[in-house]
Design a protein around this motif. Structure first.
Motif, PDB file in Angstrom:
ATOM      1  N   LYS A   1     -20.853  10.332 -28.341  1.00 29.08           N
ATOM      2  CA  LYS A   1     -21.141   9.388 -26.965  1.00 29.08           C
ATOM      3  C   LYS A   1     -20.831  10.216 -25.686  1.00 29.08           C
ATOM      4  CE  LYS A   1     -19.259   5.202 -27.549  1.00 29.08           C
ATOM      5  NZ  LYS A   1     -18.499   4.184 -27.769  1.00 29.08           N
ATOM      6  N   PRO A   2     -21.424   9.642 -24.628  1.00 29.15           N
ATOM      7  CA  PRO A   2     -21.134  10.235 -23.366  1.00 29.15           C
ATOM      8  C   PRO A   2     -19.694   9.960 -23.162  1.00 29.15           C
ATOM      9  CG  PRO A   2     -23.145   8.974 -23.157  1.00 29.15           C
ATOM     10  CD  PRO A   2     -22.525   8.996 -24.599  1.00 29.15           C
ATOM     11  N   ILE A   3     -19.256  10.919 -22.167  1.00 27.89           N
ATOM     12  CA  ILE A   3     -17.865  10.850 -21.779  1.00 27.89           C
ATOM     13  C   ILE A   3     -17.304  10.412 -20.446  1.00 27.89           C
ATOM     14  CG2 ILE A   3     -15.808  12.316 -21.237  1.00 27.89           C
ATOM     15  CD1 ILE A   3     -16.818  14.285 -23.620  1.00 27.89           C
ATOM     16  N   ALA A   4     -16.225   9.454 -20.394  1.00 31.73           N
ATOM     17  CA  ALA A   4     -16.026   8.971 -19.137  1.00 31.73           C
ATOM     18  C   ALA A   4     -14.581   9.381 -18.943  1.00 31.73           C
ATOM     19  CB  ALA A   4     -16.184   7.753 -18.773  1.00 31.73           C
ATOM     20  N   LEU A   5     -14.352  10.482 -18.300  1.00 32.39           N
ATOM     21  CA  LEU A   5     -12.688  11.024 -18.248  1.00 32.39           C
ATOM     22  C   LEU A   5     -12.193  10.074 -16.959  1.00 32.39           C
ATOM     23  CD1 LEU A   5     -10.414  12.897 -18.702  1.00 32.39           C
ATOM     24  CD2 LEU A   5     -11.533  14.630 -17.141  1.00 32.39           C
ATOM     25  N   VAL A   6     -10.883   9.579 -17.483  1.00 30.71           N
ATOM     26  CA  VAL A   6     -10.220   8.760 -16.146  1.00 30.71           C
ATOM     27  C   VAL A   6      -9.088   9.891 -15.354  1.00 30.71           C
ATOM     28  CG1 VAL A   6      -8.806   6.771 -15.629  1.00 30.71           C
ATOM     29  CG2 VAL A   6     -10.345   6.983 -17.647  1.00 30.71           C
ATOM     30  N   VAL A   7      -9.300   9.615 -14.126  1.00 28.37           N
ATOM     31  CA  VAL A   7      -8.395  10.500 -13.560  1.00 28.37           C
ATOM     32  C   VAL A   7      -7.493   9.527 -12.640  1.00 28.37           C
ATOM     33  CG1 VAL A   7      -8.002  12.237 -11.437  1.00 28.37           C
ATOM     34  CG2 VAL A   7     -10.154  12.446 -13.076  1.00 28.37           C
ATOM     35  N   GLY A   8      -6.031   9.182 -12.888  1.00 26.21           N
ATOM     36  CA  GLY A   8      -5.093   8.350 -12.336  1.00 26.21           C
ATOM     37  C   GLY A   8      -4.522   8.464 -11.056  1.00 26.21           C
ATOM     38  N   ASN A   9      -4.056   7.639 -10.438  1.00 26.50           N
ATOM     39  CA  ASN A   9      -3.202   7.753  -9.245  1.00 26.50           C
ATOM     40  C   ASN A   9      -2.128   8.737  -9.299  1.00 26.50           C
ATOM     41  OD1 ASN A   9      -0.578   6.556  -7.743  1.00 26.50           O
ATOM     42  ND2 ASN A   9      -2.481   5.947  -6.799  1.00 26.50           N
ATOM     43  N   GLU A  10      -2.123   9.270  -7.990  1.00 27.49           N
ATOM     44  CA  GLU A  10      -0.881  10.601  -8.079  1.00 27.49           C
ATOM     45  C   GLU A  10       0.302  10.048  -8.540  1.00 27.49           C
ATOM     46  OE1 GLU A  10      -4.125  11.250  -4.614  1.00 27.49           O
ATOM     47  OE2 GLU A  10      -3.005   9.345  -5.755  1.00 27.49           O
TER      48      GLU A  10
ATOM     49  N   GLU B   1     -23.974  12.801 -19.054  1.00 29.11           N
ATOM     50  CA  GLU B   1     -23.268  12.475 -20.197  1.00 29.11           C
ATOM     51  C   GLU B   1     -21.815  12.817 -19.989  1.00 29.11           C
ATOM     52  OE1 GLU B   1     -25.145  15.332 -23.209  1.00 29.11           O
ATOM     53  OE2 GLU B   1     -26.515  13.974 -23.311  1.00 29.11           O
ATOM     54  N   PHE B   2     -21.525  13.154 -18.877  1.00 29.14           N
ATOM     55  CA  PHE B   2     -20.029  13.263 -18.631  1.00 29.14           C
ATOM     56  C   PHE B   2     -19.777  12.856 -17.134  1.00 29.14           C
ATOM     57  CE2 PHE B   2     -16.298  16.194 -19.908  1.00 29.14           C
ATOM     58  CZ  PHE B   2     -15.465  15.334 -19.054  1.00 29.14           C
ATOM     59  N   VAL B   3     -18.798  11.761 -17.124  1.00 32.04           N
ATOM     60  CA  VAL B   3     -18.606  11.228 -15.816  1.00 32.04           C
ATOM     61  C   VAL B   3     -16.989  11.142 -15.353  1.00 32.04           C
ATOM     62  CG1 VAL B   3     -20.594   9.671 -15.728  1.00 32.04           C
ATOM     63  CG2 VAL B   3     -18.540   8.828 -16.347  1.00 32.04           C
ATOM     64  N   LEU B   4     -16.808  11.176 -14.199  1.00 28.86           N
ATOM     65  CA  LEU B   4     -15.257  10.855 -13.736  1.00 28.86           C
ATOM     66  C   LEU B   4     -15.090   9.740 -13.145  1.00 28.86           C
ATOM     67  CD1 LEU B   4     -14.412  14.612 -12.057  1.00 28.86           C
ATOM     68  CD2 LEU B   4     -13.414  13.523 -14.269  1.00 28.86           C
ATOM     69  N   LEU B   5     -14.045   8.970 -13.680  1.00 28.27           N
ATOM     70  CA  LEU B   5     -13.675   7.781 -13.294  1.00 28.27           C
ATOM     71  C   LEU B   5     -12.258   7.881 -12.513  1.00 28.27           C
ATOM     72  CD1 LEU B   5     -13.445   4.744 -12.905  1.00 28.27           C
ATOM     73  CD2 LEU B   5     -12.505   4.455 -15.176  1.00 28.27           C
ATOM     74  N   LEU B   6     -12.429   7.639 -11.173  1.00 31.74           N
ATOM     75  CA  LEU B   6     -11.317   8.066 -10.090  1.00 31.74           C
ATOM     76  C   LEU B   6     -10.434   6.662 -10.110  1.00 31.74           C
ATOM     77  CD1 LEU B   6     -12.854  10.239  -7.226  1.00 31.74           C
ATOM     78  CD2 LEU B   6     -12.209  10.814  -9.624  1.00 31.74           C
ATOM     79  N   ASP B   7      -9.425   6.508 -10.597  1.00 32.63           N
ATOM     80  CA  ASP B   7      -8.595   5.427 -10.730  1.00 32.63           C
ATOM     81  C   ASP B   7      -7.564   5.188  -9.557  1.00 32.63           C
ATOM     82  OD1 ASP B   7      -7.566   2.855 -11.601  1.00 32.63           O
ATOM     83  OD2 ASP B   7      -6.518   3.646 -13.430  1.00 32.63           O
ATOM     84  N   ASP B   8      -7.965   4.727  -8.640  1.00 39.54           N
ATOM     85  CA  ASP B   8      -7.154   4.714  -7.392  1.00 39.54           C
ATOM     86  C   ASP B   8      -6.249   5.896  -6.855  1.00 39.54           C
ATOM     87  OD1 ASP B   8      -5.891   3.122  -5.474  1.00 39.54           O
ATOM     88  OD2 ASP B   8      -3.842   2.711  -6.833  1.00 39.54           O
ATOM     89  N   ILE B   9      -7.218   6.904  -6.911  1.00 35.71           N
ATOM     90  CA  ILE B   9      -6.731   8.087  -6.388  1.00 35.71           C
ATOM     91  C   ILE B   9      -6.640   7.913  -4.702  1.00 35.71           C
ATOM     92  CG2 ILE B   9      -7.197  10.541  -5.902  1.00 35.71           C
ATOM     93  CD1 ILE B   9      -6.706   9.745  -8.756  1.00 35.71           C
ATOM     94  N   ASN B  10      -5.822   8.349  -4.019  1.00 32.46           N
ATOM     95  CA  ASN B  10      -5.278   7.923  -2.627  1.00 32.46           C
ATOM     96  C   ASN B  10      -5.321   9.260  -1.865  1.00 32.46           C
ATOM     97  OD1 ASN B  10      -4.948   5.210  -2.881  1.00 32.46           O
ATOM     98  ND2 ASN B  10      -2.669   5.742  -3.633  1.00 32.46           N
ATOM     99  N   ASP B  11      -5.133  10.250  -2.129  1.00 36.60           N
ATOM    100  CA  ASP B  11      -4.871  11.555  -1.443  1.00 36.60           C
ATOM    101  C   ASP B  11      -6.370  12.197  -1.090  1.00 36.60           C
ATOM    102  OD1 ASP B  11      -4.668  14.614  -1.098  1.00 36.60           O
ATOM    103  OD2 ASP B  11      -2.684  13.664  -0.167  1.00 36.60           O
ATOM    104  N   HIS B  12      -6.909  12.404   0.034  1.00 32.84           N
ATOM    105  CA  HIS B  12      -8.253  12.587   0.423  1.00 32.84           C
ATOM    106  C   HIS B  12      -8.266  14.117  -0.021  1.00 32.84           C
ATOM    107  CE1 HIS B  12      -8.168   8.954   2.204  1.00 32.84           C
ATOM    108  NE2 HIS B  12      -7.560   8.970   3.380  1.00 32.84           N
ATOM    109  N   GLY B  13      -7.367  14.990   0.451  1.00 30.80           N
ATOM    110  CA  GLY B  13      -7.695  16.056  -0.248  1.00 30.80           C
ATOM    111  C   GLY B  13      -7.749  16.465  -1.861  1.00 30.80           C
TER     112      GLY B  13
END
Length: 398
Positions: free
Chosen positions: A199-208, A104-116
């Motif tokens: 509704k289920p949640i998709a949280l977007v995490v953006g580019n650094e 019910e909760f997912v993370l969308l990694l939108d072009d995250i580049n730093d491996h750490g």
């Protein structure tokens, strides 16, 4: 234990190929660097295919693994990892198969580049019960050594689904019924006050550097911001993700948990309902002085806003002195309040619900222990049929 002395040995060649991202993706195998990463992989349930150790390593440290152990030279180990420094143990493993169905909760990694940063985000998400990650680049690799280290091995335990563009990723999530929540300094509302949909949640995490892409912003259902003091430009993406997950998890609890509790499978059948209440009470007493019925009552209030005493007595079956014992502690702790002849939940009551949200998940997982995902679905279908038939009888009688 065998000794391998030639770089061209097929086992060494395969391990060496896995130092490159494209080969890890094509072969669906991981290169593990160091004893700690090998242990993390084992603890996560990965199948470790082989382990290569330096001649200076103590082989007894690796007896805990069932995989074949090979000793080789320090020079060959450096070739395997493509590093100019020695990593005294290298493993080859197969990742767990990703699941098609997400939670019910997912993370969308939108072009995250730093491996750490990626590793920190995965570890943070896992800490809050998030196991599913969508990415907007097809060559995304969660098994880069720095990512594995930053995640403390949790990248072995979660699901990943790769897409080649933000549009494709968002389209998939929309089709699956997720609401898209993007963070931006220009968001119209604070994420702590946003009104979530049920509704289920998709949280977007953006580019650094660039943040969330324009394509995702345009498709988002909610664009929110994290408030900061003047003079602070931005937060590290890993830190920002932790704040966002925490606040949205609380919002999700207050929006969806009451519905989820009220529709718990066990409450559909009387005997099972009593057993589930007892089980829930046992888990609740580990961290709270209130009973399961009192917490469920607060959840019902959160959903309905107001109830009168007659409705409460009828729904929960408490009358006379038992009703006073049930209701008075909630007044004394300021969890509920009287509004004329109706009873409403207070802010303190809502905060208590938010703190206790893991109890339901833990109890439900224990109650359904041993059920496969397919069996859970079938059980839900059968109960829905019972509900349907009961409603037909009730409607016909009315």
């Amino acid at each position: 234990m065998r000794t391998l002395t030639k770089l061209k040995d097929p086992l060494i060649q395969e391990a060496r190929e896995l130092s490159k991202i494209k080969n890890r993706i094509i072969k669906n195998k991981i290169q593990l660097r160091g004893l700690e990463q090998i242990k993390w992989a084992k603890d996560a349930g990965l199948e470790i295919k082989s382990i290569f150790i330096s001649k200076n390593e103590d082989p007894t440290n690796y007896e805990q693994f069932s995989a074949p152990i090979y000793q080789t030279s320090n020079g060959i180990l450096k070739k395997i990892t493509e590093t100019n420094y020695l990593i005294p143990a290298v493993g080859v493993a197969e990742p767990l198969a990703d699941k098609e169905e997400f939670g019910e909760f997912v993370l969308l990694l939108d072009d995250i580049n730093d491996h750490g940063n990626i590793g920190t985000i995965i570890r943070t998400g896992r800490a809050y019960g998030i196991n599913d990650f969508i990415t907007t680049n097809a060559d995304f690799d969660p098994y880069i050594p720095k990512t594995i280290d930053a995640s403390r091995g949790t990248s072995f335990k979660v699901n990943f689904k790769r897409y080649s563009s933000p549009e494709q990723a968002v389209s998939y999530l929309k089709e699956q019924g997720y609401q898209i929540i993007a963070t931006s300094p220009h968001g119209k509302s604070l994420q702590s006050t946003v009104d979530l949909d049920k509704k289920p949640i998709a949280l977007v995490v953006g580019n650094e550097t660039l943040g969330v892409s324009d394509e995702v912003i345009k498709a988002a259902d909610h664009i929110v911001q994290i408030p900061m003091y003047t003079g602070v430009e931005s937060l590290n993406v890993g830190v920002a993700t932790g704040i966002s997950i925490y606040e949205l998890r609380l919002k999700e609890v207050l929006t969806m948990l009451a519905e989820k509790i009220i529709s718990t499978l066990g409450r559909e059948i009387n005997v099972t309902s009593k057993l589930i209440r007892q089980a829930f009470n046992i888990k609740l007493k580990e961290i709270s002085e209130f009973s399961g019925d009192q917490i469920i009552f607060l959840m019902v209030l959160k959903r309905k806003s107001l109830m009168n005493e007659e409705q409460i007595k009828e729904q929960f079956g408490y009358f006379g002195d038992r009703f006073k014992e049930f209701i008075n502690p909630l007044y004394e702790d300021n969890l509920i309040k009287k509004e004329y002849e109706e009873i409403a939940i207070t802010k303190e009551g809502e905060e208590l619900l938010a703190k206790l949200w893991p109890v339901h998940e833990k109890a439900e997982n224990l109650i359904l222990q041993g059920f496969t995902e397919e069996e859970k679905k079938e059980l839900k279908k059968y109960l829905e049929k019972i509900q349907h038939n009961c409603m037909q009888i009730i409607t016909y009688k009315a």
